[in-house]
Design a protein around this motif. Structure first.
Motif, short mmCIF file in Angstrom:
data_model
loop_
_atom_site.label_atom_id
_atom_site.label_comp_id
_atom_site.label_asym_id
_atom_site.label_seq_id
_atom_site.Cartn_x
_atom_site.Cartn_y
_atom_site.Cartn_z
N ALA A 178 29.44 16.21 -1.60
CA ALA A 178 30.39 15.20 -2.07
C ALA A 178 29.71 14.12 -2.89
O ALA A 178 30.37 13.39 -3.62
CB ALA A 178 31.10 14.57 -0.87
N GLY A 179 28.39 14.02 -2.76
CA GLY A 179 27.67 12.99 -3.50
C GLY A 179 26.18 13.16 -3.35
O GLY A 179 25.70 14.01 -2.60
N TYR A 180 25.46 12.35 -4.11
CA TYR A 180 24.01 12.37 -4.03
C TYR A 180 23.47 11.00 -4.44
O TYR A 180 24.17 10.20 -5.05
CB TYR A 180 23.41 13.47 -4.92
CG TYR A 180 23.55 13.19 -6.40
CD1 TYR A 180 22.55 12.51 -7.09
CD2 TYR A 180 24.68 13.59 -7.09
CE1 TYR A 180 22.69 12.23 -8.44
CE2 TYR A 180 24.83 13.31 -8.44
CZ TYR A 180 23.83 12.63 -9.10
OH TYR A 180 23.97 12.35 -10.43
N LEU A 181 22.21 10.78 -4.11
CA LEU A 181 21.52 9.55 -4.45
C LEU A 181 20.08 9.91 -4.79
O LEU A 181 19.43 10.63 -4.03
CB LEU A 181 21.56 8.59 -3.26
CG LEU A 181 20.95 7.21 -3.43
CD1 LEU A 181 21.63 6.23 -2.48
CD2 LEU A 181 19.46 7.22 -3.16
N LEU A 182 19.60 9.44 -5.94
CA LEU A 182 18.21 9.64 -6.34
C LEU A 182 17.54 8.28 -6.45
O LEU A 182 18.01 7.41 -7.20
CB LEU A 182 18.14 10.35 -7.70
CG LEU A 182 18.85 11.70 -7.82
CD1 LEU A 182 18.71 12.23 -9.24
CD2 LEU A 182 18.32 12.69 -6.80
N ALA A 183 16.47 8.06 -5.70
CA ALA A 183 15.73 6.81 -5.73
C ALA A 183 14.24 7.14 -5.74
O ALA A 183 13.81 8.08 -5.07
CB ALA A 183 16.08 5.94 -4.53
N LEU A 184 13.47 6.35 -6.49
CA LEU A 184 12.05 6.60 -6.60
C LEU A 184 11.30 5.29 -6.81
O LEU A 184 11.88 4.33 -7.31
CB LEU A 184 11.76 7.57 -7.75
CG LEU A 184 12.19 7.19 -9.15
CD1 LEU A 184 11.40 8.00 -10.17
CD2 LEU A 184 13.68 7.47 -9.37
N PRO A 185 10.04 5.24 -6.39
CA PRO A 185 9.27 4.01 -6.57
C PRO A 185 9.11 3.70 -8.06
O PRO A 185 8.81 4.59 -8.86
CB PRO A 185 7.91 4.34 -5.95
CG PRO A 185 8.09 5.59 -5.18
CD PRO A 185 9.26 6.29 -5.75
N TYR A 186 9.34 2.44 -8.40
CA TYR A 186 9.19 1.98 -9.78
C TYR A 186 8.81 0.51 -9.74
O TYR A 186 9.33 -0.23 -8.91
CB TYR A 186 10.53 2.12 -10.54
CG TYR A 186 10.44 3.06 -11.71
CD1 TYR A 186 10.56 4.43 -11.52
CD2 TYR A 186 10.21 2.58 -13.00
CE1 TYR A 186 10.47 5.30 -12.58
CE2 TYR A 186 10.11 3.45 -14.05
CZ TYR A 186 10.23 4.81 -13.84
OH TYR A 186 10.12 5.69 -14.90
N PRO A 187 7.92 0.07 -10.60
CA PRO A 187 7.59 -1.36 -10.62
C PRO A 187 8.85 -2.20 -10.89
O PRO A 187 9.73 -1.78 -11.64
CB PRO A 187 6.60 -1.49 -11.78
CG PRO A 187 6.03 -0.10 -11.94
CD PRO A 187 7.16 0.82 -11.59
N MET A 188 8.90 -3.36 -10.27
CA MET A 188 10.03 -4.26 -10.46
C MET A 188 10.22 -4.55 -11.94
O MET A 188 9.25 -4.72 -12.68
CB MET A 188 9.76 -5.55 -9.68
CG MET A 188 10.93 -6.47 -9.59
SD MET A 188 12.24 -5.77 -8.56
CE MET A 188 13.39 -7.12 -8.63
N PHE A 189 11.47 -4.56 -12.36
CA PHE A 189 11.90 -4.83 -13.74
C PHE A 189 11.55 -3.69 -14.71
O PHE A 189 11.67 -3.85 -15.91
CB PHE A 189 11.39 -6.17 -14.27
CG PHE A 189 11.77 -7.32 -13.38
CD1 PHE A 189 13.10 -7.56 -13.05
CD2 PHE A 189 10.80 -8.16 -12.85
CE1 PHE A 189 13.46 -8.61 -12.21
CE2 PHE A 189 11.14 -9.21 -12.01
CZ PHE A 189 12.48 -9.43 -11.69
N GLN A 190 11.15 -2.54 -14.18
CA GLN A 190 10.98 -1.34 -14.99
C GLN A 190 11.96 -0.30 -14.49
O GLN A 190 12.51 -0.44 -13.39
CB GLN A 190 9.54 -0.84 -14.91
CG GLN A 190 8.54 -1.78 -15.54
CD GLN A 190 7.14 -1.19 -15.53
OE1 GLN A 190 6.94 0.00 -15.71
NE2 GLN A 190 6.16 -2.06 -15.29
#
Length: 164
Positions: free
Chosen positions: A59-71
């Motif tokens: 029904a849904g998905y979420l993709l999250a990954l480490p990234y420097p703040m404001f990038q």
């Protein structure tokens, strides 16, 4: 409803469903990405990418990954750079149209926040697109209008973040 909903890590067999959800969510915009780009983002941080099953359907998905703040990820790149950061960037959250209005996005967000805390992330950032700034504000994300975003994210895109 509780027993019909299951949040789990993305598996290799999920990609056709994820790509279909992503394409339908961004049909009227230039935000849709190729399957290879989506997979690359998930492979950069498998522990923070999830699928939400509702009554045994994706029904849904979420993709999250480490990234420097404001990038943020470059939508024109197919291969994601892997960063070591205390900021977790929520790149994409999609709930299929027929599943909306059931609180499923909030469930995925809560799951991400709990996971981020357990993995010692300090902040979660995102780019609100398609007029979604109100939704994110209601979920305690603060706008950073000073962050210039490329046109590829849309004219009304806003960089936002919140403390974990």
């Amino acid at each position: 409803m509780g027993h019909d909903v299951h949040i789990r890590h993305v598996s290799d067999g999920d990609w056709s469903g994820i790509v279909a959800l992503e394409a339908s969510a961004y049909t009227d915009s230039a935000l849709s990405e190729e399957r290879a780009a989506l997979e690359s983002r998930a492979h950069a941080s498998p522990a923070t990418c999830f699928v939400l099953d509702f009554e045994q359907q994706i029904a849904g998905y979420l993709l999250a990954l480490p990234y420097p703040m404001f990038q943020y990820p470059d939508l024109s790149r197919m291969e994601e750079t892997i960063f070591h950061s205390r900021n977790l960037h929520l790149h994409d959250l999609v709930i299929g149209e027929s599943f909306r209005g059931r609180g499923l996005a909030k469930r995925l967000l809560h799951h991400l926040t709990v996971t981020a805390g357990s993995k010692m992330y300090e902040r979660i950032s995102l780019i609100a697109v398609g007029g979604s700034e109100t939704f994110w504000s209601a979920n305690e994300y603060k706008a950073h209008h000073e962050v210039a975003l490329p046109r590829s994210y849309g004219a009304d895109a806003v960089y936002m973040s919140k403390a974990v």
